[in-house]
Write a protein that holds these residues in place. Sequence first.
Motif, PDB file in Angstrom:
ATOM      1  N   LYS A 102       0.812  -1.217   0.000  1.00 27.31           N
ATOM      2  CA  LYS A 102       0.000   0.000   0.000  1.00 27.31           C
ATOM      3  C   LYS A 102       0.847   1.269   0.000  1.00 27.31           C
ATOM      4  CE  LYS A 102      -3.861  -2.130   2.488  1.00 27.31           C
ATOM      5  NZ  LYS A 102      -3.362  -3.468   2.676  1.00 27.31           N
ATOM      6  N   TYR A 103       2.105   1.156   0.448  1.00 30.77           N
ATOM      7  CA  TYR A 103       2.983   2.323   0.563  1.00 30.77           C
ATOM      8  C   TYR A 103       4.361   2.006  -0.003  1.00 30.77           C
ATOM      9  CZ  TYR A 103      -0.553   3.746   3.911  1.00 30.77           C
ATOM     10  OH  TYR A 103      -1.752   4.063   4.495  1.00 30.77           O
ATOM     11  N   SER A 104       5.021   3.060  -0.426  1.00 28.32           N
ATOM     12  CA  SER A 104       6.422   2.984  -0.818  1.00 28.32           C
ATOM     13  C   SER A 104       7.172   3.990   0.041  1.00 28.32           C
ATOM     14  CB  SER A 104       6.576   3.335  -2.304  1.00 28.32           C
ATOM     15  OG  SER A 104       7.939   3.363  -2.672  1.00 28.32           O
ATOM     16  N   ILE A 105       8.216   3.531   0.719  1.00 27.81           N
ATOM     17  CA  ILE A 105       9.049   4.401   1.555  1.00 27.81           C
ATOM     18  C   ILE A 105      10.480   4.253   1.090  1.00 27.81           C
ATOM     19  CG2 ILE A 105      10.020   4.738   3.857  1.00 27.81           C
ATOM     20  CD1 ILE A 105       7.356   4.183   5.053  1.00 27.81           C
ATOM     21  N   ALA A 118       8.003  14.997  -7.787  1.00 25.02           N
ATOM     22  CA  ALA A 118       7.277  14.966  -9.059  1.00 25.02           C
ATOM     23  C   ALA A 118       6.537  13.639  -9.249  1.00 25.02           C
ATOM     24  CB  ALA A 118       8.244  15.203 -10.223  1.00 25.02           C
ATOM     25  N   LEU A 119       6.947  12.615  -8.508  1.00 23.74           N
ATOM     26  CA  LEU A 119       6.296  11.302  -8.564  1.00 23.74           C
ATOM     27  C   LEU A 119       5.403  11.075  -7.337  1.00 23.74           C
ATOM     28  CD1 LEU A 119       9.296   9.265  -9.954  1.00 23.74           C
ATOM     29  CD2 LEU A 119       7.147   9.732 -11.120  1.00 23.74           C
ATOM     30  N   ASN A 120       5.017  12.186  -6.677  1.00 19.79           N
ATOM     31  CA  ASN A 120       4.066  12.182  -5.556  1.00 19.79           C
ATOM     32  C   ASN A 120       4.601  11.589  -4.260  1.00 19.79           C
ATOM     33  OD1 ASN A 120       1.988  13.469  -7.069  1.00 19.79           O
ATOM     34  ND2 ASN A 120       1.656  11.514  -8.110  1.00 19.79           N
ATOM     35  N   TYR A 121       5.912  11.619  -4.071  1.00 25.06           N
ATOM     36  CA  TYR A 121       6.483  11.252  -2.775  1.00 25.06           C
ATOM     37  C   TYR A 121       6.516  12.514  -1.919  1.00 25.06           C
ATOM     38  CZ  TYR A 121       7.981   6.589  -4.151  1.00 25.06           C
ATOM     39  OH  TYR A 121       8.003   5.272  -4.538  1.00 25.06           O
ATOM     40  N   LYS A 140       5.085   7.458  -0.215  1.00 25.25           N
ATOM     41  CA  LYS A 140       4.023   7.602  -1.219  1.00 25.25           C
ATOM     42  C   LYS A 140       2.966   6.547  -0.956  1.00 25.25           C
ATOM     43  CE  LYS A 140       3.263   7.436  -6.227  1.00 25.25           C
ATOM     44  NZ  LYS A 140       3.953   7.336  -7.539  1.00 25.25           N
ATOM     45  N   LYS A 141       1.711   6.955  -0.986  1.00 29.69           N
ATOM     46  CA  LYS A 141       0.613   5.982  -0.908  1.00 29.69           C
ATOM     47  C   LYS A 141       0.396   5.457  -2.325  1.00 29.69           C
ATOM     48  CE  LYS A 141      -4.089   5.296   0.857  1.00 29.69           C
ATOM     49  NZ  LYS A 141      -4.163   4.000   0.256  1.00 29.69           N
ATOM     50  N   LEU A 142       0.502   4.152  -2.459  1.00 26.96           N
ATOM     51  CA  LEU A 142       0.311   3.528  -3.773  1.00 26.96           C
ATOM     52  C   LEU A 142      -1.171   3.345  -4.014  1.00 26.96           C
ATOM     53  CD1 LEU A 142       3.085   0.795  -3.507  1.00 26.96           C
ATOM     54  CD2 LEU A 142       3.250   3.029  -4.615  1.00 26.96           C
ATOM     55  N   SER A 143      -1.619   3.618  -5.234  1.00 31.39           N
ATOM     56  CA  SER A 143      -3.033   3.399  -5.574  1.00 31.39           C
ATOM     57  C   SER A 143      -3.121   2.929  -7.001  1.00 31.39           C
ATOM     58  CB  SER A 143      -3.830   4.694  -5.388  1.00 31.39           C
ATOM     59  OG  SER A 143      -3.271   5.720  -6.164  1.00 31.39           O
TER      60      SER A 143
END
Length: 144
Positions: A102-105, A118-121, A140-143
């Motif tokens: 669900k998330y990328s850290i 620019a990639l929503n982090y 970043k919350k992945l969706s």
Amino acid sequence: MHTHFGCERWHQAAAFALRYDVFVLEQGISLQNEFDELDIEERNYFVVYEASLAVATIRYQKKDDDTIQPDRFCVRKEYRGKGLGRNLLLLLEDKAMKDGFKYSILSAEKTALSFYQALNYSINSKEYLEDGIVCVEMIKKLSS
């Protein structure tokens, strides 16, 4: 160019060679810090190849059941600014979503903040030193 994902020894060797060029030779990070206990035989990597030359790589590792932690992300100097890194990170995020994350850290060098933003982090920590380089944690919350 083509991208491969996996943990084959030849593939890991290509990722390691690129990391050596970028992180050790170019940025001056020590061998001992660059190649760590997370570089296990089962670890998967994405590598972008031009013929047999590794031009971009990123390590695919789980932080916890909900979170992917992209790491050891680099692009060969003469290939930067062509969108390879952006495409590679988006490919990793797509795989992570399919794998249920669900998330990328990630740990971002301060000089790369605008790339990740620019990639929503977004910034998720105060500045800290990692291998002698000023970094911040970004999330970043992945969706889908």
